[in-house]
Design a protein around this motif. Structure first.
Motif, PDB file in Angstrom:
ATOM      1  N   GLU A 362       1.013  -0.950   0.133  1.00  0.00           N
ATOM      2  CA  GLU A 362       0.458  -0.031  -0.007  1.00  0.00           C
ATOM      3  C   GLU A 362       1.135   1.270  -0.228  1.00  0.00           C
ATOM      4  O   GLU A 362       2.184   1.785   0.702  1.00  0.00           O
ATOM      5  CB  GLU A 362      -1.195   0.159   0.613  1.00  0.00           C
ATOM      6  CG  GLU A 362      -2.322  -1.106   0.603  1.00  0.00           C
ATOM      7  CD  GLU A 362      -2.375  -0.683   2.591  1.00  0.00           C
ATOM      8  OE1 GLU A 362      -2.297   0.143   3.196  1.00  0.00           O
ATOM      9  OE2 GLU A 362      -3.546  -1.923   2.398  1.00  0.00           O
ATOM     10  N   PRO A 363       0.691   2.219  -0.581  1.00  0.00           N
ATOM     11  CA  PRO A 363       1.799   3.185  -1.009  1.00  0.00           C
ATOM     12  C   PRO A 363       0.916   4.444  -0.256  1.00  0.00           C
ATOM     13  O   PRO A 363       0.541   4.299   0.826  1.00  0.00           O
ATOM     14  CB  PRO A 363       0.930   3.555  -2.158  1.00  0.00           C
ATOM     15  CG  PRO A 363      -0.657   2.870  -2.347  1.00  0.00           C
ATOM     16  CD  PRO A 363      -0.592   1.794  -1.780  1.00  0.00           C
ATOM     17  N   GLN A 364       1.976   5.595   0.192  1.00  0.00           N
ATOM     18  CA  GLN A 364       1.899   6.179   1.453  1.00  0.00           C
ATOM     19  C   GLN A 364       2.774   7.437   0.837  1.00  0.00           C
ATOM     20  O   GLN A 364       3.233   7.630  -0.413  1.00  0.00           O
ATOM     21  CB  GLN A 364       2.849   5.884   2.340  1.00  0.00           C
ATOM     22  CG  GLN A 364       3.535   4.556   3.374  1.00  0.00           C
ATOM     23  CD  GLN A 364       3.664   3.630   2.403  1.00  0.00           C
ATOM     24  OE1 GLN A 364       4.937   3.662   1.489  1.00  0.00           O
ATOM     25  NE2 GLN A 364       3.374   2.751   2.337  1.00  0.00           N
ATOM     26  N   ASN A 365       2.014   8.865   1.694  1.00  0.00           N
ATOM     27  CA  ASN A 365       1.899   9.930   1.343  1.00  0.00           C
ATOM     28  C   ASN A 365       3.582  10.201   1.546  1.00  0.00           C
ATOM     29  O   ASN A 365       3.942   9.851   2.093  1.00  0.00           O
ATOM     30  CB  ASN A 365       1.625  11.211   1.791  1.00  0.00           C
ATOM     31  CG  ASN A 365      -0.419  10.814   1.307  1.00  0.00           C
ATOM     32  OD1 ASN A 365      -0.673  10.706   0.387  1.00  0.00           O
ATOM     33  ND2 ASN A 365      -0.737  11.216   2.766  1.00  0.00           N
ATOM     34  N   PHE A 366       4.470  10.500   0.512  1.00  0.00           N
ATOM     35  CA  PHE A 366       6.118  11.035   0.550  1.00  0.00           C
ATOM     36  C   PHE A 366       6.124  12.469   0.540  1.00  0.00           C
ATOM     37  O   PHE A 366       5.823  13.224  -0.605  1.00  0.00           O
ATOM     38  CB  PHE A 366       7.138  10.490  -0.328  1.00  0.00           C
ATOM     39  CG  PHE A 366       7.962  10.804  -0.496  1.00  0.00           C
ATOM     40  CD1 PHE A 366       9.357  10.486   0.050  1.00  0.00           C
ATOM     41  CD2 PHE A 366       8.363  11.335  -1.498  1.00  0.00           C
ATOM     42  CE1 PHE A 366      10.118  10.239  -0.684  1.00  0.00           C
ATOM     43  CE2 PHE A 366       9.635  11.989  -1.742  1.00  0.00           C
ATOM     44  CZ  PHE A 366      10.701  11.359  -0.836  1.00  0.00           C
ATOM     45  N   ASP A 367       6.970  13.626   1.578  1.00  0.00           N
ATOM     46  CA  ASP A 367       7.560  14.458   0.865  1.00  0.00           C
ATOM     47  C   ASP A 367       8.979  14.609   1.865  1.00  0.00           C
ATOM     48  O   ASP A 367       9.669  13.768   2.700  1.00  0.00           O
ATOM     49  CB  ASP A 367       6.281  15.978   2.131  1.00  0.00           C
ATOM     50  CG  ASP A 367       5.088  15.636   1.559  1.00  0.00           C
ATOM     51  OD1 ASP A 367       4.581  16.615   1.176  1.00  0.00           O
ATOM     52  OD2 ASP A 367       4.179  14.873   1.928  1.00  0.00           O
ATOM     53  N   GLY A 472       4.762   6.286  -3.014  1.00  0.00           N
ATOM     54  CA  GLY A 472       5.518   6.259  -1.088  1.00  0.00           C
ATOM     55  C   GLY A 472       6.720   5.266  -1.087  1.00  0.00           C
ATOM     56  O   GLY A 472       7.649   4.590  -1.943  1.00  0.00           O
ATOM     57  N   ILE A 473       7.173   5.064  -0.004  1.00  0.00           N
ATOM     58  CA  ILE A 473       8.594   4.616   0.555  1.00  0.00           C
ATOM     59  C   ILE A 473       7.932   2.352   0.221  1.00  0.00           C
ATOM     60  O   ILE A 473       7.254   2.408   1.168  1.00  0.00           O
ATOM     61  CB  ILE A 473       9.374   4.783   1.320  1.00  0.00           C
ATOM     62  CG1 ILE A 473       9.597   6.285   1.068  1.00  0.00           C
ATOM     63  CG2 ILE A 473      10.022   3.912   1.785  1.00  0.00           C
ATOM     64  CD1 ILE A 473      10.239   6.674   1.765  1.00  0.00           C
ATOM     65  N   ALA A 474       8.615   1.756  -0.522  1.00  0.00           N
ATOM     66  CA  ALA A 474       7.906   0.189   0.132  1.00  0.00           C
ATOM     67  C   ALA A 474       9.230   0.144   1.002  1.00  0.00           C
ATOM     68  O   ALA A 474       8.535  -0.925   1.422  1.00  0.00           O
ATOM     69  CB  ALA A 474       9.251   0.010  -1.448  1.00  0.00           C
ATOM     70  N   ASP A 507       3.744  -1.122   6.764  1.00  0.00           N
ATOM     71  CA  ASP A 507       3.403  -2.793   8.287  1.00  0.00           C
ATOM     72  C   ASP A 507       4.496  -1.645   9.531  1.00  0.00           C
ATOM     73  O   ASP A 507       3.954  -2.436  10.512  1.00  0.00           O
ATOM     74  CB  ASP A 507       3.641  -3.712   7.743  1.00  0.00           C
ATOM     75  CG  ASP A 507       5.218  -4.547   7.691  1.00  0.00           C
ATOM     76  OD1 ASP A 507       5.826  -3.483   7.268  1.00  0.00           O
ATOM     77  OD2 ASP A 507       5.482  -5.593   7.038  1.00  0.00           O
ATOM     78  N   ARG A 508       5.158  -1.577   9.399  1.00  0.00           N
ATOM     79  CA  ARG A 508       5.879  -0.727  10.577  1.00  0.00           C
ATOM     80  C   ARG A 508       6.708  -1.581  10.855  1.00  0.00           C
ATOM     81  O   ARG A 508       7.014  -1.432  11.940  1.00  0.00           O
ATOM     82  CB  ARG A 508       4.901   0.495  11.313  1.00  0.00           C
ATOM     83  CG  ARG A 508       4.048   1.994  11.192  1.00  0.00           C
ATOM     84  CD  ARG A 508       3.452   2.289  11.682  1.00  0.00           C
ATOM     85  NE  ARG A 508       3.021   3.259  11.061  1.00  0.00           N
ATOM     86  CZ  ARG A 508       1.200   3.217  10.234  1.00  0.00           C
ATOM     87  NH1 ARG A 508       1.214   1.987  10.605  1.00  0.00           N
ATOM     88  NH2 ARG A 508       1.271   4.358  10.162  1.00  0.00           N
ATOM     89  N   ILE A 509       7.460  -2.615  10.052  1.00  0.00           N
ATOM     90  CA  ILE A 509       8.097  -4.154  10.748  1.00  0.00           C
ATOM     91  C   ILE A 509       9.205  -2.873  10.233  1.00  0.00           C
ATOM     92  O   ILE A 509       9.926  -3.185   9.569  1.00  0.00           O
ATOM     93  CB  ILE A 509       7.998  -4.655  10.079  1.00  0.00           C
ATOM     94  CG1 ILE A 509       6.670  -5.691   9.900  1.00  0.00           C
ATOM     95  CG2 ILE A 509       8.663  -6.049   9.960  1.00  0.00           C
ATOM     96  CD1 ILE A 509       6.524  -5.633  12.286  1.00  0.00           C
ATOM     97  N   ARG A 534       7.022  -1.368  15.323  1.00  0.00           N
ATOM     98  CA  ARG A 534       7.626  -0.030  15.603  1.00  0.00           C
ATOM     99  C   ARG A 534       6.201   1.146  16.134  1.00  0.00           C
ATOM    100  O   ARG A 534       6.245   1.697  16.726  1.00  0.00           O
ATOM    101  CB  ARG A 534       8.518   1.194  14.198  1.00  0.00           C
ATOM    102  CG  ARG A 534       9.431   0.756  14.154  1.00  0.00           C
ATOM    103  CD  ARG A 534      10.361   1.602  13.117  1.00  0.00           C
ATOM    104  NE  ARG A 534      10.731   2.536  14.030  1.00  0.00           N
ATOM    105  CZ  ARG A 534      11.892   3.824  14.025  1.00  0.00           C
ATOM    106  NH1 ARG A 534      12.438   3.030  13.084  1.00  0.00           N
ATOM    107  NH2 ARG A 534      12.122   4.558  13.999  1.00  0.00           N
ATOM    108  N   ALA A 535       4.765   0.442  15.274  1.00  0.00           N
ATOM    109  CA  ALA A 535       4.129   0.553  16.237  1.00  0.00           C
ATOM    110  C   ALA A 535       3.732   0.630  17.186  1.00  0.00           C
ATOM    111  O   ALA A 535       2.535   1.218  17.598  1.00  0.00           O
ATOM    112  CB  ALA A 535       2.554   0.322  14.779  1.00  0.00           C
TER     113      ALA A 535
END
Length: 821
Positions: A362-367, A472-474, A507-509, A534-535
């Motif tokens: 799933e993609p994320q917003n990247f700034d 987004g970041i993979a 997944d914040r792993i 990390r969540a």
């Protein structure tokens, strides 16, 4: 990122040349202001006039070179009011330095002496031609080579000899080898040398892709030598560009040297392109070099914003951006400064099915923000790589259209910082570019921020980020002295160290390899691979797992795990939860403290409660070893109590009792005391140190010295450590093995000793006096030598052959004696 400005470079250059031509055409009127030929014709007829039949010629010079020459086919007459009519007029302007050969010609002109107006009736043609060799050639000489001149055409032009102003309300057409154009109405001021294009300025550019420039108003000045357009708008196939004002700065040879567009400068691609491009700035400045007016640099300042809309959405902002061009107007580099921001947000039209099938993608917003970013362009049209300068920061947050984006997860975001970032871009099928990877070093850091929770921070020497095709970041790979902390209080803090860490924002792993080590409060774990969520701060360890729980407080009322000594656990895998502090060890798990050992395929351990659950299998049961309390020696003050003086009324004496009585009722011979350990196996073990109770269930087997007991369930009650420390040094820590007080076994109880076997429903074994009490069934005991005895309760001892039998009226004692033959 690619900006559409570079595609407009050729048109801007040509536009400037066209308006330069207009300036040069109207330059003729400035010369008329200083020394108008038509004004002097009535006064100088017969003076310096060569007249052959109906033709005449008038020239004006400065004593060295001729500045202009006026020729007419005929002078029809002078009217009574002082007016005159001229026909077939041709004017040649050489300029002050003889560098021009501009020609103006028309059929009919009239002169009004009273008003000073010279009016062209009908069309007026203007050809503008440079003559660089005019100074070295003969006076009034024709250029060696007449190139393609700039041609202008208008009508009804009125020139006033007194003011030097010229004007027409008619349409003015112009033509060059590169473009054609027109405007409605022209005014020329003799005092200011300003030529004004009143309205409806249109320029059509020729080439592979036709383009048209529109403006509402225009001015051309000689000092400074420039062209100013109001509300210019450039339209071409595939894009537009517009601003509130544009100024073209001209050189000595009327070449465009610089272009400045001010006031809401906008550029936008249109049409059927896969990715639409938009850009804006408060001001844009373009510098041109060479005879071909090649674009050298373009500088955008003030609220610079660029965005790409389509399959790869991307946005960029900066206070200032400098575009460098190479060769034939080919964009090479973009230098963005003053608060640069580069953002990539996933396309809202992404296929939901794809996201649902693969949560990790799933993609994320990247700034990305940085003081300065240099973007390098390949092939003049697509981004190749980018490099930051100064303290750069990347912000990653869940996409709003993500299936997993809840109110809580949407508030979470990740910050990535480093001393310098270098990003790489790859070409797409549509011909644009997408961000593929980013390298950060030195002092790389990843910070997870969740409202209401401490920041989770990991640091390393460098990091590498890989980006998803949809945005987004993979993943982010950290290398070199990786360290992680969740920011909790020291007693609950999770920390980790490794040579390498891989973080996936979806997944914040965080996956640690290379001698990884994790500390959770007082627990330290090592393994081949360690994963941290990390969540939630959950930790997962794989291969050669070893955990050590230290900084434990002594528990005098505890037993198996009551010591202050460290608790060690080994296994193949581990799953640890920070709240509550529970760890699950699987695969040949082994837990021990001092001499107390628990072995099982799976052990779940709660470090705060010192509580464990061990689960076994049919081939590998749970195994524990307990030490028995020391038995008193015969004749000592702690010698076991005497056996009962009489049996139950309904119970006959046992063979053992009878044997004793036959010898004068003397006490039977005592065997040496044995304080050997008891090993217990089962399918499952539950132990709570606060209760000092170990509960076994499922095929329970307890093995001690000279006995084996099996049952369905078994409870082992242990002595508190405060009562087992008699052998410990004074004031020393409570250590040593936990000691068994008694066992309670239930369900299909079987006790075996070398010479006898006992069966029943319930067994109570007391370690202190080595006594077995068997009830239920009814219980029975079989001795190979003496036979089988059954009663309500059987009491026997491990150290000798005594058996105490109790019965009731409904259940009398039964003794079966084997008869030897």
């Amino acid at each position: 990122m690619p900006l559409p400005i570079y595609r407009l470079r050729r048109w801007l250059v040509v536009i400037a040349v066209l308006f330069t031509a207009t300036v040069s055409g109207m330059y003729f009127y400035a010369r008329l202001r200083q020394r108008n030929v038509l004004k002097e014709i009535p006064n100088k007829l017969g003076i310096d006039i060569k007249q052959t039949a109906n033709r005449f010629q008038v020239s004006k010079s400065d004593g060295k070179r001729t500045q202009f020459t006026v020729q007419a086919g005929s002078l029809k007459q002078f009217q009574l009011d002082g007016s005159a009519e001229l026909h077939n007029v041709s004017v040649i302007l050489y300029g002050r330095d003889s560098s021009r050969f501009d020609q103006i010609y028309g059929d009919d002109f009239s002169f009004d002496k009273k008003s000073g107006n010279i009016t062209a009736h009908g069309d007026v043609q203007i050809d503008l031609e440079a003559n660089p060799s005019g100074q070295s050639g003969p006076d009034q000489g024709t250029p060696r080579e007449l190139k393609n001149p700039i041609h202008l055409k208008t009508r009804d032009l009125v020139f006033n000899q007194n003011s030097g102003d010229a004007a027409t309300s008619e349409r003015v057409d112009f033509r060059t080898p590169q473009a054609t154009g027109w405007a409605v109405g022209v005014q020329y001021s003799g005092k200011t040398n300003i030529l004004t294009l009143i309205s409806q300025v249109h320029v059509t550019l020729s080439g592979q892709k036709a383009a048209t420039l529109f403006a509402t108003h225009g001015q051309i000045t000689h000092e400074p030598h420039e062209v100013v357009l109001e509300h210019p708008r450039l339209e071409r196939e595939g894009g537009t560009m517009q601003s509130e004002e544009a100024t073209f700065f001209l050189g000595p040879d009327n070449e465009v040297q610089r272009i400045v567009a001010t006031g809401n400068v906008n550029a936008e691609s249109t049409g059927q392109e896969a990715d639409q491009l938009r850009a804006r700035a408060d001001e844009a400045e373009m510098l041109l070099i060479g005879k071909q007016n090649l674009l050298h640099t373009a500088t955008l300042t003030g609220n610079v914003h660029a965005e790409r809309i389509g399959s790869q959405p991307m946005q960029g902002d900066a206070g200032r951006a400098i575009l460098d061009f190479l060769g034939r107007n080919q964009l090479r580099k973009v230098h963005a400064t003053d608060g640069v921001r580069l953002a990539q947000h996933p396309n809202s039209a992404s296929t939901p099915a794809t996201k649902a099938s693969n949560h990790a993608s799933e993609p994320q917003n990247f700034d990305l923000t940085a003081p300065t970013v240099d973007f390098f362009v390949a092939e003049g049209r697509r981004l190749d790589h980018a490099v930051t300068s100064g303290a750069a920061k990347i912000t990653i947050s869940p996409a709003q259209n993500s299936n997993s984006a809840t109110a809580q997860s949407s508030a979470q975001h990740t910050l990535v910082t480093a001393g310098r970032f270098e990003a790489k871009f790859a070409a797409t099928a549509a011909g644009s570019s997408r961000l593929t990877s980013m390298h950060g070093a030195p002092d790389a850091k990843i910070v997870n921020l969740t409202p209401g929770l401490p920041d989770r921070v990991s640091t390393s020497q460098m990091l590498d980020a890989a980006f998803l095709p949809e945005g987004g970041i993979a993943s982010i790979i950290q290398k070199g002295t990786v360290a992680y902390s969740d920011g909790q209080a020291p007693t609950k803090r999770t920390q980790a160290w490794a040579d390498k860490a891989v973080y996936t924002p979806a997944d914040r792993i965080l996956v640690l390899t290379g001698i990884p080590r994790v500390s959770e409060g007082s627990m330290v774990t090592t393994a081949r691979t360690i994963r941290i969520n990390r969540a939630t701060d959950d930790a997962f360890a794989d291969e050669d797992v070893k955990s050590t729980y230290s900084e434990l407080q002594e528990q005098p009322n505890g037993a198996l795990l009551a010591s202050a000594s460290p608790i060690h656990v080994t296994s193949a895998t581990m799953t640890a939860h920070n709240s509550p502090a529970v760890a699950l060890y699987q695969g040949n798990a082994r837990l021990w403290q001092d001499a107390n050992i628990v072995e099982a395929p799976s052990i779940q351990f709660d470090r705060d409660r010192r509580f464990l659950v061990a689960q076994g299998t049919a081939t590998q049961p749970v195994s524990t070893v307990l030490v028995q309390a020391k038995l008193p020696q015969p004749g000592s003050a702690q010698e076991r109590p005497a056996q009962p003086s009489k049996a139950h009324l309904d119970s006959p004496p046992s063979k053992a009792q009878a044997k004793g009585e036959s010898k004068g009722n003397t006490k039977p011979e005592e065997k040496p005391a044995d304080e050997g350990p008891v090993a217990i196996t089962s399918a499952r073990l539950t132990y709570a140190d606060s209760e000092r109770l170990a509960h076994y269930e499922g095929s329970v087997v307890a093995k001690g010295s000279n006995f084996t007991a099996s049952s369905s369930t078994m409870d082992a009650y242990l002595l508190p450590r405060s009562q087992t420390s008699s052998n410990q040094p004074l004031a020393g820590p409570i250590s040593g093995p936990g000691q068994l007080d008694h066992l309670v076994a239930k369900g299909n109880v079987v006790v075996q000793q070398p010479t006898r076997r006992a069966e029943g429903k319930t067994l109570v074994y007391t370690a202190k006096d080595d006594k077995f009490v068997l009830t239920g069934g009814p219980p029975s005991i079989f001795d190979a030598e003496r036979g089988k005895v059954t009663g309500v309760s059987l009491t026997f001892f491990r150290g000798d052959d005594r058996v105490l039998v109790e019965g009731e009226a409904s259940t009398p004692v039964v003794t079966q004696t084997r008869v030897a033959r």
